[in-house]
Design a protein around this motif. Structure first.
Motif, PDB file in Angstrom:
ATOM      1  N   GLN A  41     -92.698  89.107  -0.671  1.00 30.87           N
ATOM      2  CA  GLN A  41     -93.136  90.050  -1.705  1.00 30.87           C
ATOM      3  C   GLN A  41     -94.605  89.843  -2.079  1.00 30.87           C
ATOM      4  O   GLN A  41     -95.253  90.759  -2.575  1.00 30.87           O
ATOM      5  CB  GLN A  41     -92.266  89.909  -2.970  1.00 30.87           C
ATOM      6  N   ILE A  42     -95.101  88.650  -1.867  1.00 33.48           N
ATOM      7  CA  ILE A  42     -96.461  88.326  -2.298  1.00 33.48           C
ATOM      8  C   ILE A  42     -97.468  89.063  -1.431  1.00 33.48           C
ATOM      9  O   ILE A  42     -97.359  89.097  -0.213  1.00 33.48           O
ATOM     10  CB  ILE A  42     -96.689  86.807  -2.265  1.00 33.48           C
ATOM     11  N   GLN A  43     -98.463  89.629  -2.115  1.00 29.77           N
ATOM     12  CA  GLN A  43     -99.522  90.355  -1.417  1.00 29.77           C
ATOM     13  C   GLN A  43    -100.816  90.257  -2.201  1.00 29.77           C
ATOM     14  O   GLN A  43    -100.836  89.804  -3.338  1.00 29.77           O
ATOM     15  CB  GLN A  43     -99.120  91.814  -1.233  1.00 29.77           C
ATOM     16  N   ARG A 112    -105.529  88.143  -6.390  1.00 22.74           N
ATOM     17  CA  ARG A 112    -104.657  87.109  -6.954  1.00 22.74           C
ATOM     18  C   ARG A 112    -105.459  85.978  -7.597  1.00 22.74           C
ATOM     19  O   ARG A 112    -104.876  85.039  -8.116  1.00 22.74           O
ATOM     20  CB  ARG A 112    -103.742  86.572  -5.864  1.00 22.74           C
ATOM     21  N   GLY A 113    -106.761  86.077  -7.547  1.00 24.60           N
ATOM     22  CA  GLY A 113    -107.586  85.131  -8.273  1.00 24.60           C
ATOM     23  C   GLY A 113    -108.634  84.418  -7.447  1.00 24.60           C
ATOM     24  O   GLY A 113    -108.689  84.527  -6.225  1.00 24.60           O
ATOM     25  N   VAL A 134    -107.701  87.528   3.045  1.00 31.65           N
ATOM     26  CA  VAL A 134    -107.812  88.983   2.941  1.00 31.65           C
ATOM     27  C   VAL A 134    -106.470  89.701   2.848  1.00 31.65           C
ATOM     28  O   VAL A 134    -106.452  90.933   2.737  1.00 31.65           O
ATOM     29  CB  VAL A 134    -108.645  89.566   4.098  1.00 31.65           C
ATOM     30  N   GLY A 135    -105.371  88.977   2.892  1.00 29.42           N
ATOM     31  CA  GLY A 135    -104.054  89.593   2.771  1.00 29.42           C
ATOM     32  C   GLY A 135    -102.984  88.683   3.341  1.00 29.42           C
ATOM     33  O   GLY A 135    -103.281  87.654   3.952  1.00 29.42           O
ATOM     34  N   TYR A 136    -101.746  89.104   3.116  1.00 32.73           N
ATOM     35  CA  TYR A 136    -100.589  88.316   3.543  1.00 32.73           C
ATOM     36  C   TYR A 136     -99.904  88.978   4.736  1.00 32.73           C
ATOM     37  O   TYR A 136     -99.357  90.075   4.611  1.00 32.73           O
ATOM     38  CB  TYR A 136     -99.586  88.180   2.383  1.00 32.73           C
ATOM     39  N   PRO A 141     -95.824  95.636   4.416  1.00 32.58           N
ATOM     40  CA  PRO A 141     -96.809  96.707   4.218  1.00 32.58           C
ATOM     41  C   PRO A 141     -98.258  96.220   4.366  1.00 32.58           C
ATOM     42  O   PRO A 141     -99.102  96.903   4.944  1.00 32.58           O
ATOM     43  CB  PRO A 141     -96.543  97.198   2.792  1.00 32.58           C
ATOM     44  N   GLU A 142     -98.527  95.018   3.870  1.00 36.06           N
ATOM     45  CA  GLU A 142     -99.880  94.497   3.985  1.00 36.06           C
ATOM     46  C   GLU A 142    -100.217  94.148   5.432  1.00 36.06           C
ATOM     47  O   GLU A 142    -101.330  94.400   5.898  1.00 36.06           O
ATOM     48  CB  GLU A 142    -100.061  93.280   3.080  1.00 36.06           C
TER      49      GLU A 142
END
Length: 175
Positions: A41-43, A112-113, A134-136, A141-142
């Motif tokens: 779920q993390i993105q 995310r910081g 730059v992404g997961y 989707p990412e």
């Protein structure tokens, strides 16, 4: 000018990457990565800067010659390293913040910081250094967006926009 650590898809050891920048006397070091997590779920994007450390070394910082100091002691070496790293860390934090905001705006994703970390590519760079996640790839989707050349170009432009904002803050108007 930009110096790339490689021109094709090949692995270069993590400690060799900042070494390339150090030998070139680079002004900045930006390391670009994709992230993964057990939770699919993390993105979003994250940007890291070098976290404080206790540098204990027998070497002097870069560009400091032994003849430039009266008595070379461990305390003097530590004080010089602290001065070098404090200056580069504060600049790295500013750069990381600019890049994070810029990627959030350009990509429309969550930042995310901006976090301190002791990653090899950060702690061994002698100049302001950041690592950009730059992404997961673990988020479906990412991962699909990351596979698109246009999205990767938008990432690159977001990093450039962040770098430009950082340079403007330093009073550098033209590259």
């Amino acid at each position: 000018s930009v110096l790339m650590t490689r021109s094709r898809d090949e692995f270069i050891a993590l400690n060799r990457r900042p070494d390339i920048a150090n030998r070139a006397r680079a002004d900045l070091f930006i390391s670009i990565h994709t992230n993964a997590n057990h939770s699919r779920q993390i993105q979003g994007v994250e940007v890291y800067y070098p976290r404080e450390s206790n540098v204990k070394t027998s070497a002097l910082p870069p560009y400091v010659q032994p003849g430039e100091i009266a008595i070379e002691t461990p305390v003097i070496r530590q004080a010089l390293w602290d001065a070098v790293l404090t200056h580069s860390r504060s600049r790295a934090i500013k750069l990381a913040s600019h890049v994070c905001r810029s990627l959030r705006r350009r990509l429309g994703v969550r930042c995310r910081g901006v976090h301190g970390a002791r990653f090899v590519v950060l702690r061994e760079a002698w100049m302001p250094a950041i690592l950009v996640e730059v992404g997961y790839v673990s988020n479906h989707p990412e991962a699909k967006r990351l596979a698109q050349p246009a999205y990767r170009q938008a990432i690159a432009q977001g990093i450039i926009d962040g770098l430009s904002g950082y340079l403007r803050d330093l009073g550098i108007q033209h590259l």
